[in-house]
Design a protein around this motif. Structure first.
Motif, PDB file in Angstrom:
ATOM      1  N   HIS A  25       4.628  -2.751   1.594  1.00 39.94           N
ATOM      2  CA  HIS A  25       3.841  -3.100   0.405  1.00 39.94           C
ATOM      3  C   HIS A  25       2.404  -3.450   0.730  1.00 39.94           C
ATOM      4  O   HIS A  25       1.530  -3.378  -0.122  1.00 39.94           O
ATOM      5  CB  HIS A  25       4.503  -4.286  -0.316  1.00 39.94           C
ATOM      6  CG  HIS A  25       4.405  -5.564   0.439  1.00 39.94           C
ATOM      7  ND1 HIS A  25       3.446  -6.499   0.173  1.00 39.94           N
ATOM      8  CD2 HIS A  25       5.119  -6.050   1.477  1.00 39.94           C
ATOM      9  CE1 HIS A  25       3.580  -7.517   1.005  1.00 39.94           C
ATOM     10  NE2 HIS A  25       4.584  -7.260   1.800  1.00 39.94           N
ATOM     11  N   PHE A  59       0.384  -1.877   2.589  1.00 39.92           N
ATOM     12  CA  PHE A  59      -0.474  -0.718   2.845  1.00 39.92           C
ATOM     13  C   PHE A  59      -0.676   0.072   1.557  1.00 39.92           C
ATOM     14  O   PHE A  59       0.213   0.130   0.707  1.00 39.92           O
ATOM     15  CB  PHE A  59       0.156   0.204   3.902  1.00 39.92           C
ATOM     16  CG  PHE A  59       0.130  -0.381   5.280  1.00 39.92           C
ATOM     17  CD1 PHE A  59      -1.063  -0.637   5.931  1.00 39.92           C
ATOM     18  CD2 PHE A  59       1.323  -0.683   5.937  1.00 39.92           C
ATOM     19  CE1 PHE A  59      -1.086  -1.174   7.208  1.00 39.92           C
ATOM     20  CE2 PHE A  59       1.306  -1.220   7.205  1.00 39.92           C
ATOM     21  CZ  PHE A  59       0.102  -1.463   7.839  1.00 39.92           C
ATOM     22  N   ASP A  60      -1.842   0.684   1.460  1.00 42.24           N
ATOM     23  CA  ASP A  60      -2.139   1.466   0.267  1.00 42.24           C
ATOM     24  C   ASP A  60      -1.482   2.828   0.304  1.00 42.24           C
ATOM     25  O   ASP A  60      -1.123   3.383  -0.733  1.00 42.24           O
ATOM     26  CB  ASP A  60      -3.662   1.653   0.132  1.00 42.24           C
ATOM     27  CG  ASP A  60      -4.325   0.383  -0.360  1.00 42.24           C
ATOM     28  OD1 ASP A  60      -3.613  -0.423  -1.007  1.00 42.24           O
ATOM     29  OD2 ASP A  60      -5.515   0.184  -0.080  1.00 42.24           O
ATOM     30  N   SER A  61      -1.403   3.401   1.509  1.00 32.96           N
ATOM     31  CA  SER A  61      -0.894   4.753   1.591  1.00 32.96           C
ATOM     32  C   SER A  61      -0.183   4.942   2.929  1.00 32.96           C
ATOM     33  O   SER A  61      -0.386   4.163   3.867  1.00 32.96           O
ATOM     34  CB  SER A  61      -2.045   5.765   1.479  1.00 32.96           C
ATOM     35  OG  SER A  61      -2.892   5.640   2.604  1.00 32.96           O
TER      36      SER A  61
END
Lengths: 286, 130
Positions: free
Chosen positions: A17, A19-21
């Motif tokens: 969760h 990390f954005d991508s």
């Protein structure tokens, strides 16, 4: 290093969760791995520094002592490790392309190369142990002289001959039990007095006078610490490979989830990289 | 390691997270021919570094050996370790740590070389002359 990847199904790379991508996640993991590898380089850097200083101070020790190593076994080990690096890089490629069977096979080959490397290292170490080419006071000068006299010039494979030489030249060997171990704390005058004989242990051998420098144990102290620490890293890498093989055959990795293979590969390569420098510095001194 | 430890973003629901603008994980697999070529080059360089020890270049021998090792190192790092296609920051880290090692050894050797002329052959530098 792969804690955030979770127990991915069908080679999918799950996203933590924070990390954005998946790309950011992967690159963060890779950055962390590189930071760790840098600390490894710094750790070995200290040993390379010890090597550099002792070699600058006593080139004659290094020049002589390296002839007691087996250049051929060192070269074979270099090739074994380079080949394992190649199969590891190929394994990362296989993981990225989702070639599961190929991935497992390549990881197994890489692991076998690790066993091969450690096996050859074991042969080398046991040879040194047998002849007393060891660190500190463990170093056996009598044996070194006998080995050198039996070995002659330009012959790298004369371990047995060296042993026969030991019996033939007992007399010569006794003369050469000079000062090795006691050099440390004598007063300076005595040191100067014995300098002429002691700077090199001189031995007449037929037509040849073999000169053996003092303090060869310094080289072997450095040799064993550097190759020993490297060997520990190879063992750790083999443990990592075993873990990767288990996970790969379970089908954990795939086109979207290859982080563990990639980062494990980086570790294996840095171990290879360090050996690339150790080999010429220890075995190929001119 | 376990699934409980991984909290998924609501929109990702356990599947691959696709984002516009390259947020997704794009695998860049190094072409096989390139891996083979690098391996071949490493073997050739190993043979060269062994061969060059039979040639007497004087003080140059060690530098030739180190240069060949460095070249091999660049090949391993750039291709096998994928640095060539990574973001440059990883390479900056590697070069930074190597610079630290070079500084460390270089400055230590500066000190050592100061004492070299006074050194008694076969003895540790700490032993003073009477």
């Amino acid at each position: 290093m792969s804690t955030a990847t979770g127990n991915a199904h069908e080679g999918r790379h799950e996203l933590a969760h924070y990390f954005d991508s998946t790309r950011q996640q992967f690159e963060s993991h890779k950055l962390a791995m590189w930071l760790f590898l840098c600390t490894e380089i710094l750790m070995f850097g200290g040993l390379f520094c010890a090597y550099a200083i002792y070699r600058a101070n006593h080139p004659e020790i290094f020049l002589y002592a390296h002839t007691l190593l087996d250049k051929n076994l060192g070269a074979i080990n270099t090739i074994v490790l380079l080949f394992s690096s190649f199969t590891m890089a190929w394994a990362v490629r296989a993981a990225m392309l989702g070639q599961r069977r190929l991935l497992v096979g390549l990881l197994v080959v890489t692991l076998l190369c690790g066993f091969g490397f450690m096996g050859i290292k074991g042969i080398e170490y046991s040879h040194k142990w047998k002849h007393g080419f060891l660190w500190g006071e463990q170093f056996d000068y009598t044996e070194a002289v006998a080995y050198a006299s039996g070995k002659g010039h330009g012959d790298d494979h004369a371990a047995e001959t060296g042993h026969e030489g030991a019996h033939a030249d007992d007399e010569a060997a006794i003369h050469t039990e000079v000062p090795a171990a006691t050099a440390g704390d004598e007063d300076a005058a005595a040191v100067m007095a014995e300098l002429d004989q002691a700077a090199a242990v001189t031995m007449d051998h037929g037509h040849d006078a073999e000169r053996i420098p003092r303090n060869l144990h310094i080289f072997f102290g450095i040799y064993f610490v550097m190759t020993g620490l490297h060997g520990i890293h190879v063992l750790a890498g083999m443990g990592m490979l075993t873990w990767l093989i288990v996970r790969a055959s379970r089908g954990d990795f795939g086109v979207r989830n290859y982080t563990a293979v990639d980062l494990g590969g980086l570790y294996w390569h840095i171990v290879d990289l360090i050996w690339i420098f150790l080999f010429p510095l220890l075995y190929l001194i001119h | 390691m376990s699934e409980q430890g991984t909290i998924l973003k609501p929109e990702s629901t356990g599947t691959v997270h696709d984002e516009p603008g390259g947020g997704d994980l794009h695998a860049h697999a190094v072409p096989l021919w390139m891996l083979v070529a690098v391996f071949a080059a490493l073997i050739v360089l190993t043979v060269v570094t062994v061969a060059v020890t039979y040639v007497d270049l004087g003080a140059l021998n060690i530098w030739v050996a180190l240069a060949i090792a460095a070249l091999k190192g660049v090949l391993v790092a750039e291709i096998f370790m994928h640095l060539r296609w990574d973001r440059p920051f990883n390479r900056i880290l590697l070069i930074g740590s190597l610079l630290a090692v070079v500084l460390f050894i270089g400055i230590s050797l500066l000190d050592t070389s100061t004492y070299l002329p006074e050194m008694i052959p076969g003895h540790a530098p700490a032993i003073e002359q009477p």
